[in-house]
Design a protein around this motif. Sequence first.
Motif, PDB file in Angstrom:
ATOM      1  N   MET A  38     -20.413 -48.347 -17.926  1.00 17.05           N
ATOM      2  CA  MET A  38     -19.230 -48.971 -17.059  1.00 17.05           C
ATOM      3  C   MET A  38     -19.164 -48.248 -15.617  1.00 17.05           C
ATOM      4  O   MET A  38     -18.732 -48.488 -14.654  1.00 17.05           O
ATOM      5  CB  MET A  38     -17.881 -49.273 -17.816  1.00 17.05           C
ATOM      6  N   HIS A  39     -19.132 -46.877 -15.786  1.00 18.40           N
ATOM      7  CA  HIS A  39     -19.187 -46.003 -14.603  1.00 18.40           C
ATOM      8  C   HIS A  39     -20.382 -46.236 -13.527  1.00 18.40           C
ATOM      9  O   HIS A  39     -20.072 -46.208 -12.498  1.00 18.40           O
ATOM     10  CB  HIS A  39     -19.046 -44.551 -14.962  1.00 18.40           C
TER      11      HIS A  39
ATOM     12  N   THR B 263     -12.547 -34.935 -16.946  1.00 21.96           N
ATOM     13  CA  THR B 263     -13.582 -35.798 -17.577  1.00 21.96           C
ATOM     14  C   THR B 263     -13.275 -36.459 -18.826  1.00 21.96           C
ATOM     15  O   THR B 263     -13.970 -37.295 -19.385  1.00 21.96           O
ATOM     16  CB  THR B 263     -14.629 -34.731 -18.035  1.00 21.96           C
ATOM     17  N   GLU B 264     -12.044 -36.296 -19.385  1.00 19.57           N
ATOM     18  CA  GLU B 264     -11.748 -36.928 -20.701  1.00 19.57           C
ATOM     19  C   GLU B 264     -11.141 -38.361 -20.177  1.00 19.57           C
ATOM     20  O   GLU B 264     -10.420 -38.503 -19.434  1.00 19.57           O
ATOM     21  CB  GLU B 264     -10.536 -36.116 -21.270  1.00 19.57           C
TER      22      GLU B 264
ATOM     23  N   GLU C 189     -22.023 -48.855 -13.457  1.00 22.89           N
ATOM     24  CA  GLU C 189     -21.875 -50.358 -12.847  1.00 22.89           C
ATOM     25  C   GLU C 189     -20.766 -50.335 -11.818  1.00 22.89           C
ATOM     26  O   GLU C 189     -20.867 -51.115 -10.797  1.00 22.89           O
ATOM     27  CB  GLU C 189     -21.457 -51.131 -13.984  1.00 22.89           C
ATOM     28  N   ALA C 190     -19.570 -49.605 -12.037  1.00 23.11           N
ATOM     29  CA  ALA C 190     -18.597 -49.468 -10.986  1.00 23.11           C
ATOM     30  C   ALA C 190     -18.940 -48.985  -9.740  1.00 23.11           C
ATOM     31  O   ALA C 190     -18.867 -49.557  -8.550  1.00 23.11           O
ATOM     32  CB  ALA C 190     -17.754 -48.450 -11.382  1.00 23.11           C
ATOM     33  N   ALA C 191     -20.193 -47.847  -9.820  1.00 18.93           N
ATOM     34  CA  ALA C 191     -20.719 -47.480  -8.724  1.00 18.93           C
ATOM     35  C   ALA C 191     -21.769 -48.394  -8.004  1.00 18.93           C
ATOM     36  O   ALA C 191     -21.507 -48.983  -6.759  1.00 18.93           O
ATOM     37  CB  ALA C 191     -21.605 -46.259  -8.766  1.00 18.93           C
ATOM     38  N   LEU C 192     -22.512 -49.105  -8.835  1.00 16.48           N
ATOM     39  CA  LEU C 192     -23.604 -50.163  -8.189  1.00 16.48           C
ATOM     40  C   LEU C 192     -22.651 -51.456  -7.936  1.00 16.48           C
ATOM     41  O   LEU C 192     -23.096 -52.007  -6.568  1.00 16.48           O
ATOM     42  CB  LEU C 192     -24.483 -50.495  -9.345  1.00 16.48           C
ATOM     43  N   ALA C 193     -21.642 -51.656  -8.397  1.00 21.10           N
ATOM     44  CA  ALA C 193     -20.827 -52.801  -7.677  1.00 21.10           C
ATOM     45  C   ALA C 193     -20.086 -52.624  -6.540  1.00 21.10           C
ATOM     46  O   ALA C 193     -19.785 -53.464  -5.574  1.00 21.10           O
ATOM     47  CB  ALA C 193     -19.763 -53.294  -8.855  1.00 21.10           C
ATOM     48  N   LEU C 194     -20.020 -51.423  -6.261  1.00 23.46           N
ATOM     49  CA  LEU C 194     -19.402 -50.919  -4.717  1.00 23.46           C
ATOM     50  C   LEU C 194     -20.436 -50.932  -3.886  1.00 23.46           C
ATOM     51  O   LEU C 194     -20.405 -50.699  -2.475  1.00 23.46           O
ATOM     52  CB  LEU C 194     -18.811 -49.597  -4.939  1.00 23.46           C
ATOM     53  N   GLY C 195     -21.647 -51.443  -4.180  1.00 21.84           N
ATOM     54  CA  GLY C 195     -22.635 -51.136  -3.230  1.00 21.84           C
ATOM     55  C   GLY C 195     -23.376 -49.739  -2.866  1.00 21.84           C
ATOM     56  O   GLY C 195     -23.930 -49.515  -2.136  1.00 21.84           O
ATOM     57  N   ALA C 196     -23.477 -49.287  -4.074  1.00 22.36           N
ATOM     58  CA  ALA C 196     -24.228 -47.936  -3.915  1.00 22.36           C
ATOM     59  C   ALA C 196     -25.736 -48.149  -4.232  1.00 22.36           C
ATOM     60  O   ALA C 196     -26.046 -49.082  -5.280  1.00 22.36           O
ATOM     61  CB  ALA C 196     -23.584 -46.928  -5.459  1.00 22.36           C
TER      62      ALA C 196
ATOM     63  N   PRO D  61     -21.339 -36.227 -12.030  1.00 21.72           N
ATOM     64  CA  PRO D  61     -20.154 -35.837 -12.614  1.00 21.72           C
ATOM     65  C   PRO D  61     -19.799 -35.894 -13.972  1.00 21.72           C
ATOM     66  O   PRO D  61     -19.315 -34.824 -14.595  1.00 21.72           O
ATOM     67  CB  PRO D  61     -19.200 -36.913 -11.889  1.00 21.72           C
ATOM     68  N   PHE D  62     -20.474 -36.948 -14.511  1.00 22.43           N
ATOM     69  CA  PHE D  62     -20.259 -37.127 -16.070  1.00 22.43           C
ATOM     70  C   PHE D  62     -21.036 -36.071 -16.598  1.00 22.43           C
ATOM     71  O   PHE D  62     -20.766 -35.311 -17.766  1.00 22.43           O
ATOM     72  CB  PHE D  62     -20.810 -38.675 -16.443  1.00 22.43           C
TER      73      PHE D  62
ATOM     74  N   MET E  72     -22.470 -40.531  -7.845  1.00 22.01           N
ATOM     75  CA  MET E  72     -20.987 -40.963  -8.311  1.00 22.01           C
ATOM     76  C   MET E  72     -20.775 -40.671  -9.604  1.00 22.01           C
ATOM     77  O   MET E  72     -19.597 -40.501 -10.247  1.00 22.01           O
ATOM     78  CB  MET E  72     -20.538 -42.432  -7.823  1.00 22.01           C
TER      79      MET E  72
END
Lengths: 259, 327
Positions: free
Chosen positions: B209-210, B326-327, B212-219, B231-232, B227
């Motif tokens: 989901m993270h 991170t949690e 996809e969050a980045a990709l959906a922003l146009g990354a 970091p993870f 992104m």
Amino acid sequence: MAKRIDVSGLNVYYGAFRAVEDVSMTIEPRSVTAFIGPSGCGKSTYLRALNRMHEVIPGTRVEGKVLLDDQDIYAANVDPVAVRGQIGMVFQRPNPFPTMSIYDNVIAGVRLNGRRMPKAELDALVERALRGANLWNEVKDRLNRPGAGLSGGQQQRLCIARAIAVRPDVLLMDEPCSALDPISTLAIEDLIAELKTEYTIVIVTHNMQQAARVSETTAFFNLSAPGKGGMLVEMGDTNKIFTNPDKKDTENYITGRFG
Amino acid sequence: MTTTQPPQTEQPAKPPPGRRTRRRPGDLVFENSARLSGVLILVILAAVAVFLLVQALPALSENQGNFLTDTEWAPSGDAPSFGVAALVFGTLLAAVLALVIATPVAVGIALFISHYAPRRLASLLGYVVDLLAAIPSVVYGLWGITWLMPQIGPFFEGLNRYLGFIPIFAGPVASPPRTILTASIVLAVMILPIVTAVAREVFLKTPTMHEEAALALGATRWEMIRMAVLPFGRSGVISAAMLGLGRALGETMAVAMVLSPGLLIDFFLLQAGHHQTIAALIALQFPEASTLQVSALIAAGLVLFAITLVVNMAARYIVSRRKEFTE
Ligand SMILES: Nc1ncnc2c1ncn2[C@@H]1O[C@H](COP(=O)(O)OP(=O)(O)O)[C@@H](O)[C@H]1O
Ligand SMILES: [Mg+2]
């Protein structure tokens, strides 16, 4: 801003499995279109094909045409990354970046492609996006705190703020409230009503009252046959779909007789 | 790893009335054996430390020099005098250099395997990396001497010619290049697989989901990695690097085979006879050492033990510091 989407003859495949069968529809700008239907009938798959997010999953393939105003988003020279910049997406589970502050989450998309902006402009943009997502008053004093520290509903509004911060033409939402409590759900629904003045909004929902409350147009999807993919059964004015649908299947579904 | 808290022995405070469940025998057996192993590890650790200390005492009490600050190592004769300063420096220098070389490469390979390579290639590469991690270090030492040493000489010459104005690359370049940099490169190659393997595991666990969050922003893919994935994986990469550092610190054979030893404290990476590591010193001198020399070597070993402990604790601290985000 706010563009029309024209889909014709769209098929989406996972490998050999055709999950979405031959869907055509027009999605009007500055309005809310709701997708309803039983689970597994391809609503998410279809939604993701509208901004090429399905390509993230290996083995997927699309046939057919999707026009954003006059631009074919599947044309050979179109970069999927650019498409996703124009057509934003909000997911079922709120997914703010856990290592980023609220502020950084909002500007995450703006910072992409190495774009640089003066701090003052960024501040203004963050405020505008958070106000746009009805979140500003709740978080303005803790913009540098982690986004993951917010409640579920606040996180989802943060994700909406993040999506609208890049000023997309269209906002796709895949069951944005299904992980939220009723109060947060209402907050998001109010927000959707405000956002539609500026954006083309498509929302997948399992909640029929929600579809009836927020949308102008409703599309009902169903499995074409057991074990097969999904298809568009009927699409039309939300009032009509919920009071006097043309198809028997639609009526059965909205009256809760199956699904 | 080094939990110092006493094992919890009491029952969970007062179970709510009416919900008291009988503890099953299986639970009890497992709980107690787990607790026993935990205690056992601590006991063994303490026993090893005490043993080393007792063995080291004779040499330490006869030492004419300062054990911590002296650089010379002469634990024999009428006036034995030895100190670990240069050895500690050499040990840390070799390990840190190895880490600096290995970590970026390992992260690159791990990212390639987890996010770029097609699935077939990725699993093949993952398999190869796991295999490489299992190769004994003597083999890496042999590789260093027979293959790397001849190849690296001209490279060092080049470094010296073009970057010689930076003090660390000052000449004269040793030939054969039995220098700290060569040893560190061998160490880096040695720890590369394990760091890569751990980093890859961590990157693969990035929540979809993270991403996809980045990709959906146009990354783009690289932006998505920056992104969401990095970091993870940050604390995991730090753990992986520390694991590698631990290995590099304790490595004996590869360094002993490659490095021409010396006891100076300086950063001349291209010069031979300047540095030595504790582990290599022990490996080289132990076979022919007198009683007092053995005792002195054990004292050095104790220092290595302490360094490794500190490194591990530092790693834990770094990993836990950013928990909140991170949690
Ligand atoms: N990643 C995937 N790989 C293969 N099949 C999938 C994948 N995701 C969904 N499907 C299949 O596609 C169909 C439609 O799924 P989905 O679009 O998630 O439906 P909905 O959102 O309407 O519940 C289902 O049969 C599902 O099993
Ligand atoms: Mg779905």
